[in-house]
Structures are given as C-alpha cells and as structure tokens.
Design an enzyme around this catalytic site. Structure first.
Site, PDB file in Angstrom:
ATOM      1  N   TYR A   1       0.813  -1.219   0.000  1.00 15.62           N
ATOM      2  CA  TYR A   1       0.000   0.000   0.000  1.00 15.62           C
ATOM      3  C   TYR A   1       0.845   1.268   0.000  1.00 15.62           C
ATOM      4  O   TYR A   1       0.377   2.318  -0.404  1.00 15.62           O
ATOM      5  CB  TYR A   1      -0.934   0.017   1.206  1.00 15.62           C
TER       6      TYR A   1
ATOM      7  N   LYS B   1       3.953 -15.353   3.499  1.00 11.68           N
ATOM      8  CA  LYS B   1       4.198 -16.158   2.295  1.00 11.68           C
ATOM      9  C   LYS B   1       5.710 -16.350   2.206  1.00 11.68           C
ATOM     10  O   LYS B   1       6.372 -15.942   1.246  1.00 11.68           O
ATOM     11  CB  LYS B   1       3.614 -15.408   1.065  1.00 11.68           C
TER      12      LYS B   1
ATOM     13  N   ASP C   1      -6.036  -7.408   4.316  1.00 15.17           N
ATOM     14  CA  ASP C   1      -7.174  -6.864   3.572  1.00 15.17           C
ATOM     15  C   ASP C   1      -7.995  -8.007   2.977  1.00 15.17           C
ATOM     16  O   ASP C   1      -9.221  -8.059   3.122  1.00 15.17           O
ATOM     17  CB  ASP C   1      -6.660  -5.939   2.463  1.00 15.17           C
TER      18      ASP C   1
ATOM     19  N   ASP D   1     -11.984  -9.761   4.333  1.00 14.67           N
ATOM     20  CA  ASP D   1     -13.213  -9.872   3.531  1.00 14.67           C
ATOM     21  C   ASP D   1     -13.708 -11.318   3.572  1.00 14.67           C
ATOM     22  O   ASP D   1     -14.902 -11.578   3.718  1.00 14.67           O
ATOM     23  CB  ASP D   1     -12.960  -9.471   2.063  1.00 14.67           C
TER      24      ASP D   1
ATOM     25  N   ASP E   1      -1.947 -18.687   1.767  1.00 15.15           N
ATOM     26  CA  ASP E   1      -2.888 -19.478   0.956  1.00 15.15           C
ATOM     27  C   ASP E   1      -3.564 -20.540   1.831  1.00 15.15           C
ATOM     28  O   ASP E   1      -4.770 -20.751   1.768  1.00 15.15           O
ATOM     29  CB  ASP E   1      -2.211 -20.088  -0.282  1.00 15.15           C
TER      30      ASP E   1
HETATM   31  C1  IPM Z   1     -10.273  -1.910   3.673  1.00 20.02           C
HETATM   32  C2  IPM Z   1     -10.557  -1.412   2.273  1.00 20.02           C
HETATM   33  C3  IPM Z   1      -9.462  -0.455   1.839  1.00 20.02           C
HETATM   34  C4  IPM Z   1      -8.138  -1.201   1.884  1.00 20.02           C
HETATM   35  C5  IPM Z   1      -9.693   0.148   0.441  1.00 20.02           C
HETATM   36  C6  IPM Z   1     -10.990   0.928   0.372  1.00 20.02           C
HETATM   37  C7  IPM Z   1      -8.542   0.988  -0.016  1.00 20.02           C
HETATM   38  O1  IPM Z   1     -10.693  -2.493   1.413  1.00 20.02           O
HETATM   39  O2  IPM Z   1     -10.170  -1.069   4.588  1.00 20.02           O
HETATM   40  O3  IPM Z   1     -10.178  -3.114   3.868  1.00 20.02           O
HETATM   41  O4  IPM Z   1      -7.781  -1.906   0.940  1.00 20.02           O
HETATM   42  O5  IPM Z   1      -7.437  -1.069   2.887  1.00 20.02           O
HETATM   43 MG    MG Z   2     -10.661  -4.386   2.359  1.00 23.18          MG
END
Ligand code: IPM
Ligand code: MG
Length: 354
Positions: A140, A191, A247, A251, A223
């Site tokens: 990032y 990794k 990240d 999710d 993984d």
């Molecule tokens: C998160 C989001 C952000 C990230 C995006 C919106 C840039 O997905 O906070 O998880 O990747 O950090």
């Molecule tokens: Mg995210």
C-alpha cells in the site's frame, strides 16, 4: 471532553455514520459522557468539492480530535484508472499520517446469525478471532508504485512490497499483547516460501514470540490460511499479518459472520488515538436507498469507547443493545430482512436507553 471527528465519506458512508453518531449520543447521555463531534468531508465527496480526497485543514482538524469515526470512501464516479486524485487517498493519508499501524478486525460469529453465513453451523459455532492487520506498510505504501514505459517500449507497472524489521516487530508486539488478554494464541500469516518480506516477517515474529512464553504461536502460509478460515475457523484466536494479506483475509472472514455489514474495526498507533470504521466499503450499488446495515459502524463506536476512551461499560452496553436487537429478529437487507438503516439505528438506541 473527548472530541470525535466524523468523516462520513461516500456511498453508504453518510447513512451508516448517521446511525452510529445517534448511538454514540445515546450512550453518552446514558453514561454521562461529554462527547463533541466535528464533521469533515473526505473521499470522492471531497474530490468533487475541493479537488482533493482530504484537505490539509481537515487533516489538521482531525489532529485536534481524540478519535475518528469514518464511514467509507470511493465509488464508480471516481474510479478512472488515469486519475491522479482518488478517494482512497484520504484513507491512506489518515492511516499513514496518524501512524495507525495496527488494524484490529474482530470476527465473532453471532449465534443469532449463524444461518446467514454460507458456512455450516458445526464449522462456525464458537468462532471468535481477531485479525491484526499491519496498516501502514507493504504494497500500500512501498515505492516505486507506478505504470511506466520500459526502454523497449513495453508498458509496465510496478508496486513495491517493503517492510522494515521495526515495522514488523511493533505489529507482532501488538498481536501478542492482544492475545494475552484473549485465548493466548497467535497465528502469524505470511508467504515465506516466496517473499523476502515474509521471510523477514517470520524471523522477526519468531524473535518477538520469545518474549511471550505464555502465548502459544505458529506460522501459517497465507494461501493455507485462506483455506483454514473456512475449513476450521475456531482454530484461530489472533491472526497477525501484513497489510494486503490482512485486507484479503478479512473480507473472507467477514462471511463467517454472515455479512460484511457486521464487521467493525479499529486502527491504532502507540497511543490512545484511533480511527474506527466498518470494514465494508462504500457499497455504491445500495447507497441512498436507506437499506445499508449500520451495525458494523455502530459496533466500531463500541470499539472507540473501549480502546480510545476507556469507557468499557458504555462499549459493552452498545454491544449488548446490538445483540438484543438481533436476537429480537431485526435484520437489514444484507441479512435477508426488511429493517431500514435508520430503523436499525433507532432500535439500537431504544435498547440502549432501556
Ligand atoms: C479496507 C478497504 C481499503 C483497503 C480500500 C478501500 C482501499 O478495502 O479497509 O479493507 O484496501 O485497505
Ligand atoms: Mg478491504
């Protein structure tokens, strides 16, 4: 008097923040807390209004606050890959500018919502983990990061994954400290079979772990971790990992709880200052319809009260109110229900006052 900067942002951000502020105000009234709120425009909304994702003066206003409540940023309107200003720059400015290197993302399966998850009940039951995501390093922020023309005329792109040993050490310490207050188990995810940064990560975490003989720990390849999260999520207590792995894994982990709309987060540095936001994005497809789930943002305010202000009771009261609203069967659309965003906020406020 604690000051809270409210940065609603884009998409469903303003809708969910409105409900979260309502809940914070109700909690303040109930527990006699004096809270002050300050609003600022960030993300795509700020690009439209000011030409940048976050103005310096708004950043400076946040610096005068004790915590930030953030909705979400981004949307199709600002998605042009050629654009030099992007809504996400506001997030990165805040994370990096306030040195918020530790992003805590708790994933706790709620018994009332087990049916909402695509994962089987016998696998899910009792899942209670926290992902500690490194937030100010890795892909990032590494330089160079650009699209360019190579000398042979071919267009190329590069991103840089970089970590220093102190950056890894401080996030590892945060994870082990957190584990001490929980079930005392850390899984460090990397990794290391491919990446140099991961090999340094593993080496550093191994050193830090020696200072925590009371904490059980192990390494896991990312993984494999993505598989283990849905195969046997109960094996995890604290997962610590680098920025992008965190990240992606969060999710995935959100689906254990049934919806992205349920996951709060806290981003912390070395002090009490924190940035609190739902892990879901701006969800432009449902923005403005009043159907977004505000619970992730509401639960983020509970984290704020606990971690930045030490208001454990008020934090627990908000979490308890959310639990009772869910137990009573109220569900927003993401969980297959018909309760609106505002109704959900009102229900939590009512439970809190009760
Ligand atoms: C998160 C989001 C952000 C990230 C995006 C919106 C840039 O997905 O906070 O998880 O990747 O950090
Ligand atoms: Mg995210």
């Amino acid at each position: 008097m604690p000051r809270i900067a409210v940065l609603p942002g884009d998409g469903i951000g303003p809708e969910v923040c409105r409900e979260a502020v309502k809940v914070l105000e109700a909690a303040a009234a109930k527990f006699g807390l004096q809270l002050e709120f300050e609003q600022a425009t960030i993300g795509g909304a700020a690009i439209d209004q000011y030409g940048v994702a976050m103005r310096e003066e708004d950043f400076a206003r946040c610096q005068k606050c004790d915590a930030i409540l953030l909705g979400a940023v981004g949307g199709p309107k600002w998605d042009d890959p050629e654009a030099s200003v992007r809504p996400e720059q506001a997030l990165f400015k805040l994370r990096y500018g306030f040195k918020l290197f530790a992003n805590l993302r708790p994933v706790k399966v709620n018994p009332a919502l087990i049916a909402a998850s695509p994962i089987r009940e016998d696998v899910l039951k009792g899942t209670d983990l926290v992902v500690v995501r490194e937030l100010t390093g890795g892909l990032y922020f590494g330089k160079p990061s650009k699209v360019f023309k190579a000398p042979n005329g071919v267009t190329k792109a590069v991103d840089t994954m970089a970590y220093s040993q102190p950056e890894i050490e401080r996030i590892a310490v945060a994870a082990f400290d957190l584990a001490r207050g929980r079930r005392k188990k850390v899984t460090s995810v990397d990794k290391a079979n491919v990446l140099s940064t991961s090999r340094l990560w593993r080496q550093t975490v191994t050193q830090v772990a020696k200072r925590y003989p009371d904490v059980e720990w192990s390494n896991m390849l990312v993984d494999n971790c993505s598989m283990q999260l849905i195969r046997d999520p109960r094996q995890f207590d604290v997962i610590v990992t680098e920025n992008m792995f965190g990240d992606i894994l969060t999710d995935e982990a959100s689906q254990l709880t049934g919806s992205m709309g349920l996951l709060p987060s806290a981003s912390l540095g070395t002090g009490k200052f924190g940035l609190y936001e739902p892990i879901h994005g701006s969800a432009p497809d449902i923005a403005g319809k009043g159907i977004a789930n505000p619970l992730a943002t509401i639960l983020s305010t509970a984290m704020m009260l606990r971690l930045s202000f030490g208001e454990t009771k008020a934090a627990g009261a908000i979490e308890g109110a959310v639990q009772r609203v869910l137990d009573a069967g109220h569900r927003t659309a993401d969980l297959g229900g018909k309760t609106s965003t505002a109704e959900m906020g009102n229900l939590v406020v009512k439970e809190l006052a009760a």
